[in-house]
Design a protein around this motif. Structure first.
Motif, mmCIF file in Angstrom:
data_model
loop_
_atom_site.group_PDB
_atom_site.id
_atom_site.type_symbol
_atom_site.label_atom_id
_atom_site.label_comp_id
_atom_site.label_asym_id
_atom_site.label_seq_id
_atom_site.Cartn_x
_atom_site.Cartn_y
_atom_site.Cartn_z
ATOM 1 N N TRP A 121 61.495 44.942 52.995
ATOM 2 C CA TRP A 121 61.723 46.374 53.664
ATOM 3 C C TRP A 121 60.837 47.585 52.012
ATOM 4 C CZ3 TRP A 121 65.369 49.795 50.756
ATOM 5 C CH2 TRP A 121 66.172 48.950 49.595
ATOM 6 N N THR A 153 63.358 47.828 60.416
ATOM 7 C CA THR A 153 63.330 46.045 59.635
ATOM 8 C C THR A 153 65.287 45.434 59.633
ATOM 9 O OG1 THR A 153 62.303 46.258 57.360
ATOM 10 C CG2 THR A 153 63.979 44.315 56.926
ATOM 11 N N LYS A 197 67.041 50.328 57.614
ATOM 12 C CA LYS A 197 65.693 49.985 56.361
ATOM 13 C C LYS A 197 64.817 50.230 57.206
ATOM 14 C CE LYS A 197 68.908 46.606 54.032
ATOM 15 N NZ LYS A 197 68.993 45.223 53.390
#
Length: 372
Positions: free
Chosen positions: A152, A195, A207
């Motif tokens: 991320w 993510t 993220k």
């Protein structure tokens, strides 16, 4: 006197008369050959001995050139047909060319492509079949590798100002991120993904794969839900070219008050049911029914005290309508008859009404004042 004839320089056989090129036009070196000698070296179809197609075992993307491409194929047979079609070539001198491809599934990773071609060259009908095996090689694309590795680049934190975001606010923030990702994927951006989303005691964390995505998601969340956003970059590494690589945290602070809150602004005009916190703080005065609006100064919520929420209101009996400005109702706690302000949204024909009791007194609450 005998007529002059051309002879094939390779085999010596006489050559039938054929159309001469226009004056000044180039003449191919093979043009002097007879048909038999010409077709000895003639390659009607140019095909590779085999083709290897690299596909992502996770998302089905195909590696072409130097990048992964989402092809949207139903299965790898479609991919094999397209790859073979792009790799095959037909001689430039061929006319009226037609061709067909018939796939043969040998095993899970091998497809044998039978390709039939027909065409005309030197007024001669040619027919040829080539077989090109296609090997499917499964790998992991860069995007799926990053997803699997938890990569991320930006973190969006949704928080409230002096409060915890509601479950609806957290859910909507995640939906906004998902909608943006879907738009990017539809536009062909393979590097855009979420993510992880994580619920915390203070709000939701999202993220995302790029810093630009984090900024876009944060801006849209605050545009819809209100509030402000601040960014905090952190240097994490350098790339192969020596450029600094940052992770950025986008800290969102939603407004102190939200839709459905009942507040008492610092203006001595009585409580307000908040109907929106997008842009400016908007609501309805409970005493009169008039509209209320206050600007957020530099992202700060206008001074006010929270008295409760619309969900705290209770249904009670209307005793009597005294005049155009007042109505008598039963206190939902003591069951005493009390005279309170009659707002514009009050329906005198209804036998019951919803009221909110707070330190500011007893006030009628509308059923439909909150924006959906």
């Amino acid at each position: 006197m005998s007529e002059l004839r051309e002879f094939c320089p390779r085999c010596g056989d006489p050559i039938e008369e054929r159309e001469e090129p226009l004056p000044g036009a180039p003449r191919e070196k093979d043009a002097v050959l007879c048909d038999a000698c010409y077709f000895e070296d003639f390659d009607f179809v140019d095909a590779p001995e085999r083709i290897e197609v690299m596909v992502c075992a996770h998302c089905g993307a195909v590696y072409r050139g130097n990048r992964w491409v989402d092809v949207g194929a139903k299965d790898y047979t479609d991919v094999a047909i397209e790859e073979v079609s792009n790799a095959l070539g037909v001689h430039l001198k061929a006319r009226e060319v037609s061709w067909a491809v018939e796939p043969e599934q040998v095993d899970q990773n091998t497809i044998r492509m039978h390709c039939q071609f027909t065409g005309m060259v030197r007024d001669t009908f040619l027919e040829e079949e080539v077989v090109v095996p296609v090997k499917i090689s499964r790998q992991t694309c860069k995007q799926c590798g990053r997803k699997a590795g938890g990569y991320w680049a930006s973190l969006v934190q949704v928080r409230g100002t002096e409060r915890v975001p509601t479950s609806d606010e957290d859910a909507r923030a995640v939906e906004i991120a998902q909608e943006i990702i879907a738009d990017r994927e539809e536009a062909g951006d393979r590097g855009a993904f979420i993510t992880e989303t994580q619920e915390t005691d203070e709000g939701v964390d999202i993220k995302l794969s790029t810093n630009q995505l984090g900024q876009t998601v944060s801006n849209r969340i605050t545009r819809e839900l209100g509030g402000r956003v601040e960014s905090y970059p952190t240097l994490v590494t350098e790339d192969g070219d020596g450029n600094e690589v940052y992770r950025v945290t986008y800290a969102i602070r939603l407004p102190k008050f939200t839709q459905g809150d009942v507040i008492d602004p610092d203006d001595d005009d009585g409580p307000v049911l908040v109907t929106s916190a997008r842009g400016n703080l908007k609501g309805t005065r409970l005493a009169t029914g008039e509209q209320y609006e206050a600007r957020f100064e530099e992202g700060e919520t206008p001074p006010a005290t929270k008295l409760g929420t619309v969900d705290d209101a209770e249904e009670t009996t209307v005793v009597t309508v005294e005049d155009e400005h007042s109505v008598q109702v039963l206190d939902p706690e003591t069951y005493e008859a009390k005279t309170i302000a009659r707002p514009e949204f009050f329906d005198p024909d209804e036998p019951t009404v919803r009221v909110l009791k707070s330190r500011a007194g007893l006030h009628v609450v509308p059923d439909d004042a909150v924006e959906k």
